[in-house]
Design an enzyme around this catalytic site. Structure first.
Site, PDB file in Angstrom:
ATOM      1  N   HIS A 151     -10.507  -5.904  -2.358  1.00  0.00           N
ATOM      2  CA  HIS A 151     -11.558  -5.754  -1.347  1.00  0.00           C
ATOM      3  C   HIS A 151     -12.720  -5.056  -2.036  1.00  0.00           C
ATOM      4  O   HIS A 151     -12.760  -3.826  -2.142  1.00  0.00           O
ATOM      5  CB  HIS A 151     -11.045  -4.945  -0.159  1.00  0.00           C
ATOM      6  CG  HIS A 151      -9.938  -5.609   0.592  1.00  0.00           C
ATOM      7  ND1 HIS A 151     -10.120  -6.795   1.282  1.00  0.00           N
ATOM      8  CD2 HIS A 151      -8.634  -5.276   0.761  1.00  0.00           C
ATOM      9  CE1 HIS A 151      -8.986  -7.152   1.858  1.00  0.00           C
ATOM     10  NE2 HIS A 151      -8.058  -6.257   1.547  1.00  0.00           N
ATOM     11  N   GLU A 167       0.818  -1.221   0.000  1.00  0.00           N
ATOM     12  CA  GLU A 167       0.000   0.000   0.000  1.00  0.00           C
ATOM     13  C   GLU A 167       0.851   1.270   0.000  1.00  0.00           C
ATOM     14  O   GLU A 167       0.771   2.096   0.911  1.00  0.00           O
ATOM     15  CB  GLU A 167      -0.951  -0.024   1.196  1.00  0.00           C
ATOM     16  CG  GLU A 167      -1.892  -1.219   1.153  1.00  0.00           C
ATOM     17  CD  GLU A 167      -2.779  -1.346   2.379  1.00  0.00           C
ATOM     18  OE1 GLU A 167      -2.678  -0.494   3.291  1.00  0.00           O
ATOM     19  OE2 GLU A 167      -3.584  -2.297   2.437  1.00  0.00           O
ATOM     20  N   ASN A 201       2.085  -4.975  -3.231  1.00  0.00           N
ATOM     21  CA  ASN A 201       0.681  -5.301  -2.990  1.00  0.00           C
ATOM     22  C   ASN A 201      -0.094  -4.017  -2.694  1.00  0.00           C
ATOM     23  O   ASN A 201       0.388  -3.151  -1.962  1.00  0.00           O
ATOM     24  CB  ASN A 201       0.614  -6.250  -1.773  1.00  0.00           C
ATOM     25  CG  ASN A 201      -0.741  -6.886  -1.572  1.00  0.00           C
ATOM     26  OD1 ASN A 201      -1.280  -7.495  -2.479  1.00  0.00           O
ATOM     27  ND2 ASN A 201      -1.286  -6.765  -0.374  1.00  0.00           N
ATOM     28  N   ASP A 221     -12.299 -10.231  -0.991  1.00  0.00           N
ATOM     29  CA  ASP A 221     -13.584 -10.383  -0.320  1.00  0.00           C
ATOM     30  C   ASP A 221     -14.586  -9.465  -1.021  1.00  0.00           C
ATOM     31  O   ASP A 221     -14.201  -8.533  -1.735  1.00  0.00           O
ATOM     32  CB  ASP A 221     -13.510 -10.105   1.188  1.00  0.00           C
ATOM     33  CG  ASP A 221     -12.796  -8.807   1.549  1.00  0.00           C
ATOM     34  OD1 ASP A 221     -12.964  -7.802   0.840  1.00  0.00           O
ATOM     35  OD2 ASP A 221     -12.072  -8.792   2.558  1.00  0.00           O
ATOM     36  N   GLU A 242      -6.175 -10.579  -1.678  1.00  0.00           N
ATOM     37  CA  GLU A 242      -6.962 -10.339  -0.461  1.00  0.00           C
ATOM     38  C   GLU A 242      -8.445 -10.227  -0.803  1.00  0.00           C
ATOM     39  O   GLU A 242      -9.139  -9.321  -0.346  1.00  0.00           O
ATOM     40  CB  GLU A 242      -6.484  -9.071   0.258  1.00  0.00           C
ATOM     41  CG  GLU A 242      -5.016  -9.082   0.632  1.00  0.00           C
ATOM     42  CD  GLU A 242      -4.576  -7.845   1.412  1.00  0.00           C
ATOM     43  OE1 GLU A 242      -5.451  -7.175   2.014  1.00  0.00           O
ATOM     44  OE2 GLU A 242      -3.371  -7.554   1.428  1.00  0.00           O
TER      45      GLU A 242
END
Length: 492
Positions: free
Chosen positions: A240, A163, A204, A270, A268
């Site tokens: 996300h 990030e 990432n 979801d 990651e």
């Protein structure tokens, strides 16, 4: 981390329901309804991973059974972050991280390390320590060297930098950016490579799934790093997502990064929704999961997908986005949701949910030998290949009882070869325990690595690389010879 949710049209909802839940029986594959996700993904030469919470792994047999039975890759949700492994200066605590690595080895899984350099979860002794730039640089270098070095040969890939960008494409203000300048990213990657030359090194980030200012800034950085010779192997797309908002250009965006010569991975995943959920929103969520898996499978260098958290009881979403949740593949009672069936179907399996235990009759045992999968649609030819072939076999890492090997096959002829398979004989009882980028089968000492569905042809002069983790006993000699479609290859 993503934009505000918008309403789905009734037509879209109904289409999602039909696509994710009511597929006709004629579309079901030969895999049984209980075929684990890890078996389906491995047959496709890809990873299906999950972020693991240490307290659940050690405290719930049902949880650990799902993690081992359904996934061929694991990521530490928090156990490898700096504040967890060094809560006070010089006080190193590896217990939780070591447990995950040992669990993965016992269950034939690869480990994605998360994360070495991040603006968040930096220990307070650093953020409040009053260190100057030179001291911070030394501390970061030492941390990366210590952690990546500790798990050298045991971690498949590291999220080295996490990030680093704002949504507008500028660099995020952080203790590292503000004190060390733009070069901290290249330095971190270089230090990680020095600590573990075989590990895949990733940057990432979130909200980079579509083509936008943030993803383009990262794209430009990767291009620059590659030009400078900085070790960068992959980009992690956190994904996300909000219900109904899978970017339409996800596949194209993954491909443009892959075209730079790096791997890509959904790291990651979801899909959050307003709670409570219902049959309609769960069906729409299933369609979103299907879209992400399908986009990954359409890009040759997309190595796999990791879901962030096993079940809704363990998800980070409700604590950050008030009124939202139900974002994972399993509900609070560890029962598979329609999204599980959609992921299975996207990997070529059945749309039926797994048995309540989560592993099903087809679940791998703890020894987790690779599952035989359907062979290519037509059998590889065993006739001699004009021009021949070469195979390079390299043991990238080795530890007591285990090893990682990289294999590269090259078509030296003037005609394309496909479908293809590489074969060899182990000489000391070695076993393949987990592979990637090829479909592995083993019978006794004989191993074959066949093309995955997305790389069926090997062009003239082209090379293709794949790899695997293996086990060994008294010795681990390199195989004496290799074949490509039955033709003996030159060993490179």
């Amino acid at each position: 981390m993503a934009s505000t949710p918008r309403r789905s049209s009734l037509v879209a909802i109904l289409a999602a329901l039909l696509a994710a839940v009511l597929l006709p029986l004629s579309t079901l594959s030969a895999h049984g309804a209980d075929t684990p996700l890890r078996t389906l993904a491995s047959a496709d030469g890809r990873q299906i991973g999950v972020a693991v919470a240490d307290n659940r792994l050690t405290g719930s047999t049902a949880y650990s059974s799902l993690v081992s039975g359904q996934f061929n890759s694991v990521t530490a949700e928090n156990a490898m972050k700096w504040d967890a492994v060094e809560p006070s200066q010089g006080n190193l605590n590896w217990a939780a991280a070591d447990r995950l690595v040992a669990f993965a080895r016992a269950n034939g899984q690869v480990v994605r390390g998360h994360t070495l350099a991040w603006h968040s979860q930096v220990p307070g002794w650093i953020t409040n320590g009053g260190f100057g730039a030179a001291q911070l640089r030394t501390l970061l270098q030492q941390h990366i060297a210590t952690e990546a070095g500790r798990y050298a040969g045991k971690v498949y890939a590291w999220d080295v930098v996490n990030e680093a960008f704002n949504d507008n494409g500028t660099r995020r203000s952080s203790i590292w950016q503000d004190n060390l300048g733009d070069g901290w990213i290249a330095d971190s990657l270089t230090w990680a490579h020095q600590a573990d030359p075989a590990a895949k090194l990733y940057i990432n980030d979130y909200s980079i799934e579509g083509v936008n200012a943030k993803s383009t800034a990262l794209y430009d950085l990767v291009k620059s790093l590659k030009q400078q010779g900085v070790p960068i192997d992959g980009i992690g797309f956190q994904a996300h997502l909000v219900l109904g908002q899978v970017p339409s250009d996800l596949k194209a965006n993954l491909q443009r990064f892959a075209d730079l010569g790096v791997d890509v991975a959904i790291t990651e995943l979801d899909v959050r929704m307003q709670t409570p959920s219902n049959a309609t929103t769960l069906a729409s969520q299933a369609e979103d999961y299907r879209k992400v898996i399908t986009a990954c499978r359409a890009v040759a260098r997309c190595v796999g997908v990791t879901v962030w958290g096993l079940d809704d009881a363990d998800s980070w979403v409700p604590g950050v986005f008030s009124g939202y949740g139900a974002a994972t593949l399993y509900d609070e009672n560890l029962q598979a949701k329609p999204a599980w069936a959609a992921v299975a179907a996207a990997f070529g399996g059945s749309t039926a949910s797994p048995s309540p235990s989560g592993s099903g009759s087809g679940s791998p045992s703890s020894s987790a030998s690779p599952s035989p999968s359907a062979p290519p649609s037509s059998s590889p030819s065993s006739s001699p290949l004009p021009g021949g072939c070469t195979v390079a076999y390299r043991i990238a890492n080795q530890w007591t009882g285990g090893f990682t090997a990289d294999v590269t096959v090259t078509n030296k002829g003037t005609s394309a070869i496909g479908p293809w398979q590489v074969g060899w004989q182990f000489g000391a009882g070695q076993q393949v325990t987990q592979g990637w980028s090829a479909v592995f089968t083993q019978s006794g000492s004989a191993v074959t690595a066949a093309n995955p569905s997305w790389a069926t042809s090997l062009a003239p002069g082209a090379s293709y690389g794949f790899g695997f983790n293996g086990s060994w006993g008294t010795s681990n000699p390199v195989p004496a010879s290799f074949t490509l479609n039955g033709t003996v290859c030159t060993t490179a």
